[in-house]
Design a protein around this motif. Structure first.
Motif, PDB file in Angstrom:
ATOM      1  N   ILE A 141     -13.810  15.520  11.504  1.00 16.15           N
ATOM      2  CA  ILE A 141     -14.481  14.556  10.623  1.00 16.15           C
ATOM      3  C   ILE A 141     -14.706  15.144   9.233  1.00 16.15           C
ATOM      4  N   ILE A 142     -15.150  16.405   9.172  1.00 14.60           N
ATOM      5  CA  ILE A 142     -15.392  17.055   7.888  1.00 14.60           C
ATOM      6  C   ILE A 142     -14.088  17.236   7.117  1.00 14.60           C
ATOM      7  N   TRP A 179     -16.752  21.716  -3.763  1.00 15.80           N
ATOM      8  CA  TRP A 179     -18.077  22.119  -3.287  1.00 15.80           C
ATOM      9  C   TRP A 179     -18.416  21.451  -1.954  1.00 15.80           C
ATOM     10  N   PHE A 180     -17.415  21.009  -1.194  1.00 21.14           N
ATOM     11  CA  PHE A 180     -17.670  20.196  -0.005  1.00 21.14           C
ATOM     12  C   PHE A 180     -17.088  20.787   1.262  1.00 21.14           C
ATOM     13  N   PRO A 181     -17.927  21.245   2.200  1.00 16.18           N
ATOM     14  CA  PRO A 181     -19.105  22.023   1.831  1.00 16.18           C
ATOM     15  C   PRO A 181     -18.737  23.481   1.626  1.00 16.18           C
ATOM     16  N   LEU A 182     -17.476  23.843   2.001  1.00 14.12           N
ATOM     17  CA  LEU A 182     -16.976  25.188   1.704  1.00 14.12           C
ATOM     18  C   LEU A 182     -16.458  25.193   0.275  1.00 14.12           C
ATOM     19  N   CYS A 202     -14.378  22.838   7.195  1.00 11.47           N
ATOM     20  CA  CYS A 202     -14.764  23.704   8.308  1.00 11.47           C
ATOM     21  C   CYS A 202     -13.507  24.339   8.871  1.00 11.47           C
ATOM     22  N   VAL A 203     -13.519  25.657   9.021  1.00 11.18           N
ATOM     23  CA  VAL A 203     -12.346  26.360   9.555  1.00 11.18           C
ATOM     24  C   VAL A 203     -12.704  27.170  10.797  1.00 11.18           C
ATOM     25  N   LEU A 204     -13.892  26.953  11.327  1.00  6.65           N
ATOM     26  CA  LEU A 204     -14.300  27.666  12.548  1.00  6.65           C
ATOM     27  C   LEU A 204     -13.536  27.108  13.745  1.00  6.65           C
ATOM     28  N   THR A 205     -12.909  27.993  14.515  1.00  8.07           N
ATOM     29  CA  THR A 205     -12.160  27.577  15.702  1.00  8.07           C
ATOM     30  C   THR A 205     -12.657  28.255  16.977  1.00  8.07           C
ATOM     31  N   ASP A 206     -13.427  29.327  16.833  1.00 10.75           N
ATOM     32  CA  ASP A 206     -13.910  30.089  17.985  1.00 10.75           C
ATOM     33  C   ASP A 206     -15.264  29.528  18.439  1.00 10.75           C
ATOM     34  N   GLN A 218     -16.408   8.002  10.030  1.00  8.24           N
ATOM     35  CA  GLN A 218     -16.816   8.302   8.660  1.00  8.24           C
ATOM     36  C   GLN A 218     -18.218   8.915   8.660  1.00  8.24           C
ATOM     37  N   ILE A 219     -18.430   9.848   7.755  1.00  4.54           N
ATOM     38  CA  ILE A 219     -19.706  10.552   7.675  1.00  4.54           C
ATOM     39  C   ILE A 219     -20.788   9.648   7.095  1.00  4.54           C
ATOM     40  N   VAL A 220     -21.941   9.659   7.732  1.00  7.14           N
ATOM     41  CA  VAL A 220     -23.131   8.999   7.192  1.00  7.14           C
ATOM     42  C   VAL A 220     -23.971  10.019   6.429  1.00  7.14           C
ATOM     43  N   SER A 221     -24.157  11.200   7.004  1.00  3.62           N
ATOM     44  CA  SER A 221     -24.871  12.275   6.317  1.00  3.62           C
ATOM     45  C   SER A 221     -24.475  13.615   6.921  1.00  3.62           C
ATOM     46  N   LEU A 222     -24.584  14.642   6.102  1.00  2.00           N
ATOM     47  CA  LEU A 222     -24.337  16.014   6.551  1.00  2.00           C
ATOM     48  C   LEU A 222     -25.466  16.888   6.010  1.00  2.00           C
ATOM     49  N   THR A 223     -26.120  17.604   6.912  1.00  2.00           N
ATOM     50  CA  THR A 223     -27.202  18.503   6.540  1.00  2.00           C
ATOM     51  C   THR A 223     -26.864  19.907   7.020  1.00  2.00           C
ATOM     52  N   GLN A 224     -27.073  20.887   6.158  1.00  6.40           N
ATOM     53  CA  GLN A 224     -26.850  22.274   6.534  1.00  6.40           C
ATOM     54  C   GLN A 224     -28.064  23.121   6.158  1.00  6.40           C
ATOM     55  N   TYR A 225     -28.515  23.923   7.132  1.00  3.93           N
ATOM     56  CA  TYR A 225     -29.624  24.842   6.909  1.00  3.93           C
ATOM     57  C   TYR A 225     -29.124  26.274   7.081  1.00  3.93           C
TER      58      TYR A 225
END
Length: 311
Positions: A101-102, A163-166, A173-177, A270-277
């Motif tokens: 999705i990202i 700037w989204f988000p990387l 997002c590139v995390l696969t593990d 489709q994204i409604v919102s994305l939050t990252q802490y």
């Protein structure tokens, strides 16, 4: 101020907290500047047109971060709810859904609003009781919540998405593990949208993804944008005022309980919102400030809310 400078300035503010105690007692005034104007002084244009997808209000508080010995499995779909049977289950499937999705939004160059701010909660600081004395100074280094929310950044549809988000890459997002995930949950909300929550395992001194890259050695850097230590070191080593006062500084940055919350429309993906802490434990192991030995630590909380998506 450049985007990369947001967290650099915030981390420097913690280091400033450590050194300010010594400067205040010696009545020394130091002007430490990060490249560009202070982020709090920036203004951005908010679009007057409504997004094509009705946004869901982003949360204003970070989720409770409680570590457990065993990461819980993804939330099971509610029995009898036919739509919920399509929810991904398990860390690997949830991560894939999040990434798909990202990355799709990145490829489509969606429009969105961004609110990002930093804070050093007093209860999370171990700086010898000096935090309350120098926080008014330290806060000038980063964006506070009230300022950020009153000046959301607007990124128009069709932009470069750097700037989204990387930062500075074509992927979100590139995390696969999936084994690097502390816990992952996927739940259906009352309004019909779906919420994915992913919390990563702690990581010491992670680095962000390289510009233009599609893979990253850092777990945190594969989903979030941690700061380059080199950017902090550059100020420590090359800012005249800083390097004259701070000597032989040894520090670590431990990123912990970093959590992404993605709300999406299951019918359109489709994204409604994305939050990252991101929670950063800044540890001053040793060093000298104005000739005195210093140690200490504090947690910097970085919160980012992306809403008002336009596809």
């Amino acid at each position: 101020m450049k985007k990369k400078d947001y967290i650099v300035a915030a981390i420097l503010s913690v280091l400033a907290c450590v050194m300010a105690f010594f400067l205040v007692t010696r009545d020394v005034k130091v002007d430490v500047k990060v490249e560009g104007a202070p982020a709090a002084n920036q203004t951005v244009e908010v679009p007057t047109t409504a997004p094509t997808t009705a946004p869901t209000q982003a949360p204003t508080e970070a989720p409770s971060q409680e570590n457990t010995d065993k990461a819980p499995e993804a939330t099971e779909p509610t029995k009898g709810d036919e739509a919920s049977t399509d929810l991904p289950s398990g860390n690997e499937a949830i991560l894939k859904k999040y990434s798909d999705i990202i990355n799709d939004a990145n490829e489509k160059k969606v429009g969105y609003n961004k609110v990002e701010f930093q804070a050093i909660p007093p209860e999370k600081a171990n700086l010898g009781g000096i935090l309350d004395k120098i926080m008014p100074v330290a806060q000038t280094f980063f964006v506070d919540e009230a300022t950020a929310k009153s000046n959301p950044e607007t990124f128009q549809k069709g932009g470069d998405m750097k700037w989204f988000p990387l930062y500075h890459t074509t992927k979100g997002c590139v995390l696969t593990d999936a084994s690097k995930i502390e816990k992952a949950e996927c739940t259906k909300l009352d309004d019909g949208n779906v919420k994915i929550t992913i919390e990563l395992q702690d990581e010491m001194n992670p680095e962000p993804i390289a510009e233009g890259a599609t893979t990253c050695n850092s777990v945190t850097g594969s989903m979030f944008t941690p700061i380059k230590r080199a950017d902090v070191d550059d100020v420590l080593q090359n800012n005249f005022a800083v390097k004259m006062l701070i000597k032989d500084l040894n520090y670590d940055l431990k990123y912990h309980d970093c959590t992404a919350e993605l709300i999406y429309n299951p019918e359109t993906n489709q994204i409604v919102s994305l939050t990252q802490y991101m929670h950063i434990l800044i540890i001053v192991n040793s060093g000298k400030v104005a000739g005195s030995d210093v140690t200490g630590d504090a947690i910097l909380d970085n919160s980012m809310f992306l809403t008002e998506f336009v596809y």
